[in-house]
Design a protein around this motif. Structure first.
Motif, PDB file in Angstrom:
ATOM      1  N   UNK A  56       0.872  -1.174   0.000  1.00 43.77           N
ATOM      2  CA  UNK A  56       0.000   0.000   0.000  1.00 43.77           C
ATOM      3  C   UNK A  56       0.907   1.222   0.000  1.00 43.77           C
ATOM      4  N   UNK A  57       0.566   2.218  -0.791  1.00 46.66           N
ATOM      5  CA  UNK A  57       1.412   3.404  -0.873  1.00 46.66           C
ATOM      6  C   UNK A  57       1.346   4.196   0.432  1.00 46.66           C
ATOM      7  N   UNK A  58       2.377   4.980   0.651  1.00 43.06           N
ATOM      8  CA  UNK A  58       2.423   5.804   1.857  1.00 43.06           C
ATOM      9  C   UNK A  58       1.246   6.778   1.895  1.00 43.06           C
ATOM     10  N   UNK A  59       0.916   7.373   0.765  1.00 42.19           N
ATOM     11  CA  UNK A  59      -0.192   8.334   0.751  1.00 42.19           C
ATOM     12  C   UNK A  59      -1.520   7.647   1.050  1.00 42.19           C
ATOM     13  N   UNK A  60      -1.738   6.439   0.513  1.00 43.60           N
ATOM     14  CA  UNK A  60      -2.970   5.708   0.819  1.00 43.60           C
ATOM     15  C   UNK A  60      -3.015   5.316   2.292  1.00 43.60           C
ATOM     16  N   UNK A  61      -1.874   4.917   2.822  1.00 44.09           N
ATOM     17  CA  UNK A  61      -1.809   4.549   4.233  1.00 44.09           C
ATOM     18  C   UNK A  61      -2.131   5.751   5.123  1.00 44.09           C
ATOM     19  N   UNK A  62      -1.559   6.892   4.795  1.00 40.96           N
ATOM     20  CA  UNK A  62      -1.779   8.097   5.596  1.00 40.96           C
ATOM     21  C   UNK A  62      -3.195   8.648   5.454  1.00 40.96           C
ATOM     22  N   UNK A  63      -3.901   8.230   4.422  1.00 44.47           N
ATOM     23  CA  UNK A  63      -5.287   8.671   4.234  1.00 44.47           C
ATOM     24  C   UNK A  63      -6.307   7.744   4.888  1.00 44.47           C
ATOM     25  N   UNK A  64      -5.848   6.692   5.536  1.00 45.99           N
ATOM     26  CA  UNK A  64      -6.773   5.810   6.245  1.00 45.99           C
ATOM     27  C   UNK A  64      -7.412   6.567   7.407  1.00 45.99           C
ATOM     28  N   UNK A  65      -8.657   6.259   7.701  1.00 42.90           N
ATOM     29  CA  UNK A  65      -9.287   6.930   8.845  1.00 42.90           C
ATOM     30  C   UNK A  65      -8.727   6.385  10.156  1.00 42.90           C
ATOM     31  N   UNK A  66      -8.193   7.253  10.956  1.00 44.43           N
ATOM     32  CA  UNK A  66      -7.672   6.858  12.265  1.00 44.43           C
ATOM     33  C   UNK A  66      -8.394   7.694  13.316  1.00 44.43           C
ATOM     34  N   UNK A  67      -9.262   7.040  14.081  1.00 43.04           N
ATOM     35  CA  UNK A  67     -10.049   7.798  15.067  1.00 43.04           C
ATOM     36  C   UNK A  67      -9.196   8.285  16.226  1.00 43.04           C
ATOM     37  N   UNK A  68      -9.709   9.245  16.930  1.00 44.91           N
ATOM     38  CA  UNK A  68      -9.087   9.725  18.165  1.00 44.91           C
ATOM     39  C   UNK A  68      -9.623   8.851  19.290  1.00 44.91           C
ATOM     40  N   UNK A  69      -8.735   8.080  19.893  1.00 47.14           N
ATOM     41  CA  UNK A  69      -9.134   7.197  20.985  1.00 47.14           C
ATOM     42  C   UNK A  69      -9.019   7.931  22.314  1.00 47.14           C
ATOM     43  N   UNK A  70      -9.884   7.583  23.230  1.00 47.92           N
ATOM     44  CA  UNK A  70      -9.816   8.196  24.553  1.00 47.92           C
ATOM     45  C   UNK A  70      -8.558   7.697  25.266  1.00 47.92           C
ATOM     46  N   UNK A  71      -8.124   8.469  26.232  1.00 45.52           N
ATOM     47  CA  UNK A  71      -6.959   8.087  27.030  1.00 45.52           C
ATOM     48  C   UNK A  71      -7.211   6.751  27.725  1.00 45.52           C
ATOM     49  N   UNK A  72      -8.421   6.549  28.208  1.00 48.52           N
ATOM     50  CA  UNK A  72      -8.768   5.294  28.891  1.00 48.52           C
ATOM     51  C   UNK A  72      -8.650   4.104  27.936  1.00 48.52           C
TER      52      UNK A  72
END
Length: 115
Positions: A56-72
């Motif tokens: 997978x290209x770096x740009x495609x990887x960086x465009x994946x949705x990565x949610x903000x997880x809670x500290x817990x």
């Protein structure tokens, strides 16, 4: 393939086919766990090229949705991973002890091996 690189491994030589991520707003353990989720792996498969050496290209990887997880959530994931690593290390130690006990049983006696 995904992996967490330790401080000791910094500077090691590897394939040029890897994308190196340095997470800033998420822990490395949480990011690694997220990227290994079956749904995320299927999503990445949609962007892979080639068949013998899929990537997978770096740009495609960086465009994946990565949610903000809670500290817990991050702490819970990290604690679970730490427990899993400790269990794996203990299992490795027990396996080595069992191998040695079998060697002793063969070379000396079962009584010596049990001791």
């Amino acid at each position: 393939m995904s992996a967490l690189i330790s401080e000791e491994q910094d500077g090691f030589v590897c394939s040029s086919g890897f994308v190196v991520l340095q997470p800033k707003q998420i822990s490395g353990d949480v990011l690694l766990t997220y990227l290994r989720l079956p749904l995320i792996c299927k999503l990445m498969d949609l962007y892979t090229s080639a068949s013998m050496y899929p990537a997978i290209s770096e740009s495609d990887l960086l465009n994946l949705p990565i949610p903000k997880f809670s500290t817990a959530t991050e702490k819970a994931v990290e604690q679970s991973l730490q427990s899993a690593r400790q269990a794996k290390q203990r299992a490795t130690q027990l396996l080595e002890a069992a191998k040695r006990a079998v060697e002793i049983a063969i070379e000396q006696s079962e009584i010596e091996a049990l001791a």
